[in-house]
Design an enzyme around this catalytic site. Structure first.
Site, PDB file in Angstrom:
ATOM      1  N   SER A  59       0.867  -1.179   0.000  1.00 59.61           N
ATOM      2  CA  SER A  59       0.000   0.000   0.000  1.00 59.61           C
ATOM      3  C   SER A  59       0.899   1.223   0.000  1.00 59.61           C
ATOM      4  CB  SER A  59      -0.923   0.003   1.221  1.00 59.61           C
ATOM      5  OG  SER A  59      -1.628   1.231   1.309  1.00 59.61           O
ATOM      6  N   GLU A  60       1.197   1.726  -1.190  1.00 61.95           N
ATOM      7  CA  GLU A  60       2.124   2.854  -1.286  1.00 61.95           C
ATOM      8  C   GLU A  60       1.593   4.091  -0.570  1.00 61.95           C
ATOM      9  OE1 GLU A  60       3.108  -0.160  -4.094  1.00 61.95           O
ATOM     10  OE2 GLU A  60       1.226   0.961  -3.904  1.00 61.95           O
ATOM     11  N   ASP A  85       7.541   3.534 -10.504  1.00 59.45           N
ATOM     12  CA  ASP A  85       6.241   3.462 -11.161  1.00 59.45           C
ATOM     13  C   ASP A  85       5.107   3.272 -10.160  1.00 59.45           C
ATOM     14  OD1 ASP A  85       8.544   2.139 -12.503  1.00 59.45           O
ATOM     15  OD2 ASP A  85       7.260   2.282 -14.268  1.00 59.45           O
ATOM     16  N   TYR A  86       5.398   2.670  -9.016  1.00 57.80           N
ATOM     17  CA  TYR A  86       4.375   2.360  -8.024  1.00 57.80           C
ATOM     18  C   TYR A  86       4.054   3.540  -7.104  1.00 57.80           C
ATOM     19  CZ  TYR A  86       5.603  -2.573  -9.032  1.00 57.80           C
ATOM     20  OH  TYR A  86       5.858  -3.771  -9.629  1.00 57.80           O
ATOM     21  N   ILE A  87       4.766   4.631  -7.254  1.00 55.68           N
ATOM     22  CA  ILE A  87       4.655   5.710  -6.279  1.00 55.68           C
ATOM     23  C   ILE A  87       3.397   6.561  -6.467  1.00 55.68           C
ATOM     24  CG2 ILE A  87       5.825   7.638  -7.458  1.00 55.68           C
ATOM     25  CD1 ILE A  87       7.535   7.909  -4.870  1.00 55.68           C
ATOM     26  N   HIS A 129       7.509  -0.864 -14.625  1.00 53.50           N
ATOM     27  CA  HIS A 129       8.716  -1.034 -13.812  1.00 53.50           C
ATOM     28  C   HIS A 129       9.893  -0.211 -14.327  1.00 53.50           C
ATOM     29  CE1 HIS A 129       6.356  -4.701 -13.034  1.00 53.50           C
ATOM     30  NE2 HIS A 129       6.968  -4.749 -11.862  1.00 53.50           N
TER      31      HIS A 129
END
Length: 337
Positions: A59-60, A85-87, A129
């Protein structure tokens, strides 16, 4: 001094700060027992314990929100987002909370957090990614954005970021993690041994945020780059035969505009290189600053070399990357105008 690659130097920085400051702690996805997907936090949990280095749920937004609360109450958290990329799910926390907390509270609270994240291409990770989102964060007043290009700088900049009282986005180029990249092809040299940036002090030291490094002195044209692109720039300069001065920005916020101005006034020309897409990339801001500050010294338009203005291609990432050939072409064009 110890010969280290970037993974080892970052691990050393975290180890030093965990020992030096009891307020420092590390958490994120797989950073604890596993030691991080790229091994940057390897063995830190075993050495410093579960309360200083621990895993977080996927859970960013939760990771960053928790880090902001920790920072506001006196800790210095170093959360890791597994890939840059997930931020984006945590973007609201970074923009609306971390970046503004000191101002909104009249200096009563602040967010001394350092958000580490691998960024850029080099592992055939595709669109989820491999992105380079540094320009997004550079736009947000209150955030600092740091991007090292070698192991020595990586350790010193990370320590300086952790000690900074403002939130820092610390982006780690994946292509540079495990050894020097010569900028010409996807293969990496197996070791940093013999490389000028290989020797890293074992203990505490800092590299100041907002101070660029002149990697190569030259008289004909100024080249601006950061992260992996510093190595690509060196290869392109060599191929072009142009006597270029290469500046490694190290951090884009704060930006060492004085070093840039001094160099461009000397050379009268400027080429900017970054891996992210050209349109809206940080190169546009650099170009505007150079035009505003150095207009009367410029002898040619500012050139930009960057990634395609397309979604990140998976199978064609080595064509997407700006390479030495494109750099050399831009350098020669700058000299012809």
């Amino acid at each position: 001094m110890t010969s280290m690659n970037m993974v080892q130097s970052l691990n050393s920085a975290l180890d030093v700060m965990l020992e030096r400051d009891p307020k420092v702690l590390i958490f994120g996805e797989d950073v604890g027992y596993f030691g991080g997907v790229f091994r940057v936090t390897d063995k830190l949990q075993q050495k410093h314990g579960l309360k200083r280095c621990f895993d977080a749920p996927i859970s960013e937004s939760g990771i960053i929100a928790t880090a902001i609360g920790m920072g506001a109450y006196g800790l210095r958290p170093v959360p890791e987002i597994q890939f840059a990329d997930y931020i984006l799910p945590a973007f609201d926390q970074l923009v609306s909370e971390a970046a503004r907390l000191r101002y909104r509270s009249g200096g009563e609270f602040w967010a001394p957090i350092t958000v580490r994240s691998p960024y850029g291409g080099g592992i055939f990770g595709g669109q989820t990614h491999s992105q380079s989102p540094e320009a997004i964060f550079a736009h947000i007043t209150g955030l600092k954005t740091v991007i090292p290009s070698n192991p020595y700088d990586a350790k010193g900049l990370l320590i300086a970021s952790i000690e900074c009282d403002d939130p820092v986005i610390f982006l780690e180029p994946k292509r540079l993690y495990n050894g020097p990249f010569d900028g010409r092809h996807e293969q990496q040299v197996k070791s940093w041994a013999g490389h000028p940036d290989a020797d890293v002090p074992d203990g505490y030291y800092t590299v100041p945020l907002g101070k660029a490094a002149v990697v190569r002195e030259g008289e004909a044209v100024t080249m601006l780059a950061y992260g992996t692109m510093v190595h690509v720039a060196l290869a392109g300069i060599q191929d072009s035969g142009v006597d270029a001065e290469l500046i490694d920005l190290r951090s884009i916020v704060p930006l060492d505009i004085d070093t840039i101005i001094e160099s461009v006034k000397k050379t009268g020309r400027c080429v900017i290189l970054h891996e992210a897409s050209r349109y809206g990339g940080f190169g546009g801001e650099l170009s505007a600053l150079v035009q505003e500050r150095c207009f009367h010294w410029l002898e040619a338009p500012v050139e930009r070399v960057a990634g395609w203005d397309t979604p990140y291609p998976h199978a064609f990432e080595w064509d997407y990357f700006p390479g030495p050939k494109r750099v050399a072409t831009a350098l020669k064009k700058a000299m012809q105008d």
